[in-house]
Write an enzyme that holds these catalytic residues in place. Structure first.
Site, PDB file in Angstrom:
ATOM      1  N   CYS A 154      98.503 -14.722  29.033  1.00  0.00           N
ATOM      2  CA  CYS A 154      98.651 -14.591  27.581  1.00  0.00           C
ATOM      3  C   CYS A 154      99.605 -15.671  27.055  1.00  0.00           C
ATOM      4  O   CYS A 154     100.556 -16.042  27.728  1.00  0.00           O
ATOM      5  CB  CYS A 154      99.170 -13.235  27.141  1.00  0.00           C
ATOM      6  SG  CYS A 154      98.088 -11.870  27.516  1.00  0.00           S
ATOM      7  N   ARG A 204      97.938 -21.168  31.054  1.00  0.00           N
ATOM      8  CA  ARG A 204      98.450 -19.866  31.482  1.00  0.00           C
ATOM      9  C   ARG A 204      97.336 -18.900  31.869  1.00  0.00           C
ATOM     10  O   ARG A 204      97.589 -17.882  32.496  1.00  0.00           O
ATOM     11  CB  ARG A 204      99.278 -19.235  30.338  1.00  0.00           C
ATOM     12  CG  ARG A 204     100.489 -20.053  29.989  1.00  0.00           C
ATOM     13  CD  ARG A 204     101.123 -19.565  28.697  1.00  0.00           C
ATOM     14  NE  ARG A 204     101.768 -18.284  28.844  1.00  0.00           N
ATOM     15  CZ  ARG A 204     103.004 -18.099  29.283  1.00  0.00           C
ATOM     16  NH1 ARG A 204     103.716 -19.140  29.635  1.00  0.00           N
ATOM     17  NH2 ARG A 204     103.518 -16.901  29.364  1.00  0.00           N
ATOM     18  N   TRP A 254      94.862 -12.661  28.124  1.00  0.00           N
ATOM     19  CA  TRP A 254      94.382 -12.479  29.498  1.00  0.00           C
ATOM     20  C   TRP A 254      94.264 -10.977  29.662  1.00  0.00           C
ATOM     21  O   TRP A 254      95.280 -10.276  29.707  1.00  0.00           O
ATOM     22  CB  TRP A 254      95.405 -13.092  30.446  1.00  0.00           C
ATOM     23  CG  TRP A 254      94.989 -13.186  31.871  1.00  0.00           C
ATOM     24  CD1 TRP A 254      94.272 -14.204  32.443  1.00  0.00           C
ATOM     25  CD2 TRP A 254      95.304 -12.283  32.931  1.00  0.00           C
ATOM     26  NE1 TRP A 254      94.113 -13.960  33.783  1.00  0.00           N
ATOM     27  CE2 TRP A 254      94.734 -12.790  34.114  1.00  0.00           C
ATOM     28  CE3 TRP A 254      95.996 -11.074  32.995  1.00  0.00           C
ATOM     29  CZ2 TRP A 254      94.838 -12.153  35.340  1.00  0.00           C
ATOM     30  CZ3 TRP A 254      96.109 -10.427  34.224  1.00  0.00           C
ATOM     31  CH2 TRP A 254      95.533 -10.971  35.374  1.00  0.00           C
ATOM     32  N   ASN A 308     102.452 -10.200  24.276  1.00  0.00           N
ATOM     33  CA  ASN A 308     102.302 -10.471  25.717  1.00  0.00           C
ATOM     34  C   ASN A 308     103.033  -9.362  26.455  1.00  0.00           C
ATOM     35  O   ASN A 308     104.106  -8.949  26.029  1.00  0.00           O
ATOM     36  CB  ASN A 308     102.987 -11.778  26.121  1.00  0.00           C
ATOM     37  CG  ASN A 308     102.246 -12.980  25.626  1.00  0.00           C
ATOM     38  OD1 ASN A 308     101.194 -12.865  25.018  1.00  0.00           O
ATOM     39  ND2 ASN A 308     102.814 -14.147  25.878  1.00  0.00           N
ATOM     40  N   GLY A 309     102.484  -8.959  27.590  1.00  0.00           N
ATOM     41  CA  GLY A 309     103.163  -7.936  28.384  1.00  0.00           C
ATOM     42  C   GLY A 309     102.317  -6.674  28.443  1.00  0.00           C
ATOM     43  O   GLY A 309     101.105  -6.707  28.185  1.00  0.00           O
ATOM     44  N   GLU A 361      99.674 -21.623  52.820  1.00  0.00           N
ATOM     45  CA  GLU A 361      99.587 -22.275  51.516  1.00  0.00           C
ATOM     46  C   GLU A 361      98.259 -23.035  51.377  1.00  0.00           C
ATOM     47  O   GLU A 361      97.615 -23.011  50.326  1.00  0.00           O
ATOM     48  CB  GLU A 361     100.798 -23.210  51.323  1.00  0.00           C
ATOM     49  CG  GLU A 361     100.795 -24.032  50.062  1.00  0.00           C
ATOM     50  CD  GLU A 361     100.744 -23.224  48.769  1.00  0.00           C
ATOM     51  OE1 GLU A 361     100.831 -21.980  48.807  1.00  0.00           O
ATOM     52  OE2 GLU A 361     100.566 -23.849  47.717  1.00  0.00           O
ATOM     53  N   LYS A 419      95.479 -22.430  48.448  1.00  0.00           N
ATOM     54  CA  LYS A 419      95.034 -23.509  47.561  1.00  0.00           C
ATOM     55  C   LYS A 419      93.518 -23.545  47.502  1.00  0.00           C
ATOM     56  O   LYS A 419      92.921 -23.629  46.442  1.00  0.00           O
ATOM     57  CB  LYS A 419      95.533 -24.887  48.045  1.00  0.00           C
ATOM     58  CG  LYS A 419      96.954 -25.233  47.775  1.00  0.00           C
ATOM     59  CD  LYS A 419      97.280 -25.610  46.345  1.00  0.00           C
ATOM     60  CE  LYS A 419      97.676 -24.458  45.503  1.00  0.00           C
ATOM     61  NZ  LYS A 419      98.871 -23.752  45.669  1.00  0.00           N
ATOM     62  N   GLU A 462      91.907 -20.252  45.809  1.00  0.00           N
ATOM     63  CA  GLU A 462      92.150 -19.984  44.390  1.00  0.00           C
ATOM     64  C   GLU A 462      91.424 -20.953  43.468  1.00  0.00           C
ATOM     65  O   GLU A 462      91.031 -20.565  42.379  1.00  0.00           O
ATOM     66  CB  GLU A 462      93.647 -19.962  44.066  1.00  0.00           C
ATOM     67  CG  GLU A 462      94.340 -21.281  44.168  1.00  0.00           C
ATOM     68  CD  GLU A 462      95.821 -21.206  43.827  1.00  0.00           C
ATOM     69  OE1 GLU A 462      96.198 -20.403  42.970  1.00  0.00           O
ATOM     70  OE2 GLU A 462      96.603 -21.967  44.416  1.00  0.00           O
ATOM     71  N   HIS A 487      92.705 -12.297  69.127  1.00  0.00           N
ATOM     72  CA  HIS A 487      92.899 -10.845  69.082  1.00  0.00           C
ATOM     73  C   HIS A 487      91.965 -10.179  68.077  1.00  0.00           C
ATOM     74  O   HIS A 487      92.261  -9.100  67.573  1.00  0.00           O
ATOM     75  CB  HIS A 487      94.369 -10.527  68.788  1.00  0.00           C
ATOM     76  CG  HIS A 487      95.272 -11.025  69.864  1.00  0.00           C
ATOM     77  ND1 HIS A 487      95.329 -10.436  71.109  1.00  0.00           N
ATOM     78  CD2 HIS A 487      96.097 -12.104  69.918  1.00  0.00           C
ATOM     79  CE1 HIS A 487      96.178 -11.114  71.871  1.00  0.00           C
ATOM     80  NE2 HIS A 487      96.651 -12.134  71.168  1.00  0.00           N
ATOM     81  N   LYS A 517      98.862 -18.795  34.996  1.00  0.00           N
ATOM     82  CA  LYS A 517      99.943 -19.625  35.547  1.00  0.00           C
ATOM     83  C   LYS A 517     101.224 -18.810  35.684  1.00  0.00           C
ATOM     84  O   LYS A 517     101.965 -18.970  36.635  1.00  0.00           O
ATOM     85  CB  LYS A 517     100.176 -20.822  34.628  1.00  0.00           C
ATOM     86  CG  LYS A 517     101.270 -21.769  35.085  1.00  0.00           C
ATOM     87  CD  LYS A 517     100.846 -22.543  36.305  1.00  0.00           C
ATOM     88  CE  LYS A 517     101.902 -23.497  36.802  1.00  0.00           C
ATOM     89  NZ  LYS A 517     101.652 -23.893  38.209  1.00  0.00           N
TER      90      LYS A 517
HETATM   91  C1  F6R Z   1      99.284 -20.504  43.505  1.00  0.00           C
HETATM   92  C2  F6R Z   1     100.302 -20.168  42.526  1.00  0.00           C
HETATM   93  C3  F6R Z   1     100.800 -18.762  42.517  1.00  0.00           C
HETATM   94  C4  F6R Z   1     102.288 -18.739  42.149  1.00  0.00           C
HETATM   95  C5  F6R Z   1     102.752 -17.288  41.966  1.00  0.00           C
HETATM   96  C6  F6R Z   1     104.218 -17.219  41.624  1.00  0.00           C
HETATM   97  O1  F6R Z   1      98.936 -21.847  43.413  1.00  0.00           O
HETATM   98  O2  F6R Z   1     100.708 -20.964  41.741  1.00  0.00           O
HETATM   99  O3  F6R Z   1     100.574 -18.127  43.731  1.00  0.00           O
HETATM  100  O4  F6R Z   1     103.010 -19.385  43.150  1.00  0.00           O
HETATM  101  O5  F6R Z   1     102.014 -16.668  40.948  1.00  0.00           O
HETATM  102  O6  F6R Z   1     104.498 -17.871  40.428  1.00  0.00           O
HETATM  103  P1  F6R Z   1     105.951 -18.362  40.095  1.00  0.00           P
HETATM  104  O7  F6R Z   1     106.290 -19.426  41.081  1.00  0.00           O
HETATM  105  O8  F6R Z   1     105.893 -18.876  38.695  1.00  0.00           O
HETATM  106  O9  F6R Z   1     106.848 -17.179  40.250  1.00  0.00           O
END
Ligand code: F6R
Length: 609
Positions: free
Chosen positions: A2, A27, A75, A101-102, A481, A485, A488, A504, A604
């Protein structure tokens, strides 16, 4: 997750609001809308889908002369993405418009109360009730009405309100959700994040929880929850508009991947004095490290993956136990943490609801909390006892790259300082490892040269349905990680496995053509990983091997493709091995026609639990 914008000034509000909303697109959202004070009446235009649909609607229904309005990208949490559920929401008498938002946790209760009071509920959202409550409490003073309104709310919110009864002003407040006020000349804005105000001004106020602001073209008045005036601190953005633009790259993600050397350099350089980390001013004294019982790291997603690397590096260099825990679980598992412990929270945005909740839990139990945060003055930065900023600059792509790399850099510095303080690293050893840390930006630059190779590999494997990432030690944490990547942004199923764990159970999923990406950058563990690779090769897997071991060659018994990364101490190797993985994920996403910067269903900044 949002986005809120609001404008009051001399300009036409619609283009300013749309421009602000475009800057908040990163976002994540599924509908968008604006509300305007147009010749004494409210006009609301909102729609499911992209902001360009909203822009088209404003063109069809305009022109509008309004110079005051609010806008929102939604969102969906409560109620499907639809025109009706999109914000702004309007009160029963049609005179109040609101963006939120929230999450309003007690919205069902409030709906019942409002229905009994004669209001008709139009939407499935938790937000609509707030507009009706505002109407109920409005007696000619917008600030008082909002103060009374929020007394009924449980949950988290950032709210922006306009009303036809008090034209040319906005009123806003927040609790556990970000909201800033952009301070211009004869015009002011509200927004969820800085990029939305940058076209207008670089000066901003961070509203604190429970403060209420009344904003007109000529000024900003802030009061606390009791109505006492507060003198707001005006801050200045230190980066420019260009930092939040694509700068010639097709996507923000690619731009940010290539900004990693700078992000890491900017995070390390100001903290190295005479070649050693100096963190005292940021709340990390040698005494703290000497006396600490346990270190708890908590974060979400990629930030947690950085924390998992941090755990390995701190434990190896400073010999202190480190627990790394998903923030959404932290507070529910009654963590064993107290005044003898240090808690490190990691967050790019500094606004992640679960991370903030974990931070508060750690503080409540008496632990000292240090936040590794990218967004200056964000909630985590303000609430922690100390902050280590990652100087990565604005990160716009939903999938993090440069912030993750900068988080690793900050954690390496902590590990070295802790090792020195605890006597597990000699001064010379600390100097040596710091020299390697300082050399990482140049090595990341070198690693970026694999771009064309990763594009080629993506073209060979973009159509695979499932990918496994395997490695041991820090390679395994880098795999976690790498896997996130890929999944997602390309929607390809993938899993990260400790290479020795495959046998296993999971190895039964390996069949001819399955893609396995193996990371082998820990010299002491390379041979072991190679044995695990041979086991998957023997079952027909295609293998991409990422290594810094010069002795390994492209050998059909070991791998189909070899990606070489520069050599560095094992504990630092995730900083280099992750780079080809980010590029692979990027190109697979592009080749599968996905929205690289704004992957489906993702936001985001995840400001709800
Ligand atoms: C993946 C990604 C998310 C953030 C997670 C935490 O690429 O960006 O997994 O790492 O949502 O977000 P922050 O770092 O803003 O707390």
């Amino acid at each position: 997750m949002c986005g809120i914008v609001g404008y009051v000034g001399a300009k036409q509000a619609v283009p300013v609001l749309l421009q602000g909303l475009y800057k908040l697109e990163y976002r994540g959202y599924d509908s968008a809308g604006v509300a305007l004070l147009e010749q004494g009446a409210l006009r609301v235009i909102k729609t499911r889908g992209r902001i360009k649909n909203l822009e088209e609607l404003t063109r069809q229904q305009g022109p509008f002369s309004a110079t005051c309005g609010i806008g929102h990208t939604r969102w969906a949490t409560h109620g499907e993405p639809s025109d009706i559920n999109a914000h702004p929401h309007v009160s029963g008498n049609g005179r109040v418009a609101l963006v939120h938002n929230g999450i309003i946790e007690n919205y069902l209760e409030l709906r019942e109360m409002l229905k009994k009071a004669g209001f008709t509920i139009q939407t499935q959202t938790d937000s609509e009730v707030v507009a009706h409550l505002f109407q109920m409490h409005y007696r000619g003073d917008v600030v008082q009405a909002l103060r009374e309104t929020v007394k009924h709310l449980r949950g988290s919110y950032a709210l922006g309100v306009i009303t036809a009864d008090a034209p040319d002003q906005l009123v806003c407040t927040r609790r556990d959700n970000p909201l800033i006020i952009g301070v211009g000349e004869g015009e002011n804005m509200i927004a969820s994040d800085i990029p939305a105000i940058l076209a207008l001004t670089k000066r901003y106020i961070v509203l604190s929880d429970n403060q209420i602001a009344r904003i007109t073209a000529g000024g900003v008045e802030v009061t606390d929850e009791l109505g006492t005036p507060v003198e707001p601190r005006v801050e200045t953005v230190t980066w420019d508009v260009a930092a939040a633009e694509k700068g010639g790259y097709e996507h923000f993600m690619m731009k940010e991947i290539f900004e990693q050397p700078k992000a890491v350099r900017d995070t390390i350089a100001p903290r190295l004095r005479d070649g050693l980390p100096a963190l005292e001013e940021e709340g990390l004294s040698d005494e703290l490290f000497r006396n600490v019982r346990n270190i708890h790291i908590t974060a979400c997603g990629s930030a947690l993956h950085a924390g998992l690397v941090g755990k390995q590096v701190i434990e190896r260099l400073a010999r202190v136990p480190v627990m790394a825990q998903v923030a959404s679980e932290f507070r529910y598992c009654d963590p064993i943490i107290g005044p003898e412990d240090l808690c490190i929270v990691i967050s790019q945005s500094g606004e992640t609801a679960d991370t903030l909740a974990a931070l508060r839990e750690a503080k409540r139990k008496g632990a000292k909390v240090i936040a590794i945060v990218n967004v200056v003055s964000s909630s985590a930065a303000r609430e922690a006892d100390g902050v280590l900023y990652t100087w990565a600059g604005p990160e716009i792509a939903v999938a993090t790259t440069k912030a993750y790399s900068a988080q690793l850099a900050a954690l390496y510095l902590i590990a070295v300082r802790a090792g020195m303080a605890r006597g597990t690293l000699s001064r010379q050893q600390a100097l040596d490892i710091c020299a390697h840390i300082a050399g990482l930006p140049r090595q990341i630059e070198e690693t970026l040269a694999c771009r064309a190779q990763m594009q080629h590999l993506a073209s060979l494997y973009a159509n695979r349905h499932s990918v496994f990432f395997i490695g041991r030690g820090t390679d395994h944490t880098a795999c976690q990680e790498a896997s996130l990547k890929l999944k997602e942004i390309s929607y390809v199923h993938s899993e990260a496995y400790a290479a020795g764990e495959l046998k296993h159970g999971t190895i039964s999923l390996i069949e001819p053509g399955t893609l396995v990406v193996a990371l082998a950058c820990e010299p002491a563990l390379v041979e072991k990983t190679v044995s695990n690779i041979k086991a998957v090769k023997a079952r027909g897997a295609s293998v991409i091997l990422v290594t810094n071991d010069d002795a390994l060659r492209e050998d059909p018994e070991i791998c189909d493709h070899l990606v070489r990364v520069p050599r560095c101490p094992a504990v630092l190797s995730p900083s280099l091995s992750i780079v080809p993985m980010q590029l692979l994920a990027y190109y697979v996403s592009v080749m599968r026609g996905c929205d690289v910067d704004k992957p489906r269903n993702l936001a985001k900044s995840v400001t709800v639990e």
